[in-house]
Design an enzyme around this catalytic site. Sequence first.
Site, PDB file in Angstrom:
ATOM      1  N   GLY A 133      49.020  11.291 -18.730  1.00 13.99           N
ATOM      2  CA  GLY A 133      49.171   9.961 -18.167  1.00 13.99           C
ATOM      3  C   GLY A 133      48.371   8.964 -18.971  1.00 13.99           C
ATOM      4  O   GLY A 133      47.452   9.330 -19.703  1.00 13.99           O
ATOM      5  N   GLN A 179      44.607   0.828 -20.965  1.00 15.75           N
ATOM      6  CA  GLN A 179      44.121   1.694 -22.037  1.00 15.75           C
ATOM      7  C   GLN A 179      44.719   1.345 -23.393  1.00 15.75           C
ATOM      8  O   GLN A 179      44.216   1.800 -24.419  1.00 15.75           O
ATOM      9  CB  GLN A 179      44.399   3.157 -21.708  1.00 15.75           C
ATOM     10  N   CYS A 181      39.817  12.072 -19.921  1.00  9.61           N
ATOM     11  CA  CYS A 181      40.424  10.751 -20.064  1.00  9.61           C
ATOM     12  C   CYS A 181      40.577  10.428 -21.543  1.00  9.61           C
ATOM     13  O   CYS A 181      39.647  10.655 -22.322  1.00  9.61           O
ATOM     14  CB  CYS A 181      39.555   9.706 -19.369  1.00  9.61           C
ATOM     15  N   LEU A 182      41.737   9.864 -21.900  1.00 11.61           N
ATOM     16  CA  LEU A 182      41.971   9.502 -23.293  1.00 11.61           C
ATOM     17  C   LEU A 182      41.002   8.419 -23.754  1.00 11.61           C
ATOM     18  O   LEU A 182      40.746   8.294 -24.950  1.00 11.61           O
ATOM     19  CB  LEU A 182      43.420   9.015 -23.473  1.00 11.61           C
ATOM     20  N   HIS A 205      44.184   9.206 -10.847  1.00 12.42           N
ATOM     21  CA  HIS A 205      43.415   8.923 -12.061  1.00 12.42           C
ATOM     22  C   HIS A 205      43.943   7.654 -12.734  1.00 12.42           C
ATOM     23  O   HIS A 205      43.163   6.756 -13.088  1.00 12.42           O
ATOM     24  CB  HIS A 205      43.507  10.120 -13.017  1.00 12.42           C
ATOM     25  N   GLU A 206      45.262   7.585 -12.917  1.00 15.32           N
ATOM     26  CA  GLU A 206      45.851   6.426 -13.600  1.00 15.32           C
ATOM     27  C   GLU A 206      45.761   5.167 -12.733  1.00 15.32           C
ATOM     28  O   GLU A 206      45.514   4.073 -13.241  1.00 15.32           O
ATOM     29  CB  GLU A 206      47.297   6.719 -14.011  1.00 15.32           C
ATOM     30  N   HIS A 254      42.560   3.390 -13.123  1.00 17.08           N
ATOM     31  CA  HIS A 254      42.471   2.541 -14.319  1.00 17.08           C
ATOM     32  C   HIS A 254      42.916   1.111 -14.009  1.00 17.08           C
ATOM     33  O   HIS A 254      42.385   0.157 -14.584  1.00 17.08           O
ATOM     34  CB  HIS A 254      43.339   3.091 -15.459  1.00 17.08           C
TER      35      HIS A 254
END
Length: 196
Positions: free
Chosen positions: A66, A71, A111-112, A154-155, A158
């Site tokens: 995701g 991001q 996380c990216l 999680h997303e 953000h």
Amino acid sequence: MAQTDEAFRGAGRASVVTGSRITLQIPDSILRMVAKPVPEAMFGSETLTRLVEEMWMCMIEAGGVGIAAPQVGISWRLFIGSANGILPSTVFVNPEVEFFGSPTVLGEEGCLSIPGWRSNKVPRYPKVTVRYRDMTGETRLETHEGLAARIIQHEFDHLNGRLFLDLDETPDADNALRRRVERAMTEMEERLNAED
């Protein structure tokens, strides 16, 4: 849902936002901001299509499941997710999430935007219902449990300026990565306070 050629038509092209296919990382202050709704005029537009293509490229190349628009430098309420057999490839535009149970289910996350940091002690709700719009503007309603619910939470975080490490219940450990992340978080908070 299987990956379609159309969804990845821009593969191999540099980001229209960042000039590369690298996601923003802390201390980029946009990651701490509450994102704005995707404007009505964007539904069905080439701009939205290109942004979503870029997000798929970033996510796939980084091996993620995701990624959220902040991001990649766009403060819009938009995220994508895809996990084989768990969450079909989905674009969530202007999502609203309803949580069920209590946030006590511990699980692993990374996380990216925080490379190298993983924790298996991130509490999440066991089940969510998400109301969102697709790229054409159609309203959708879905309920997810388990890992799919974790990805969505999680997303969604953000979009509200929250990172998974804010929830991380791992006991404090004195290691180089944790110290580097904490310094970056402090720098991000100082930058945000200076902008106010």
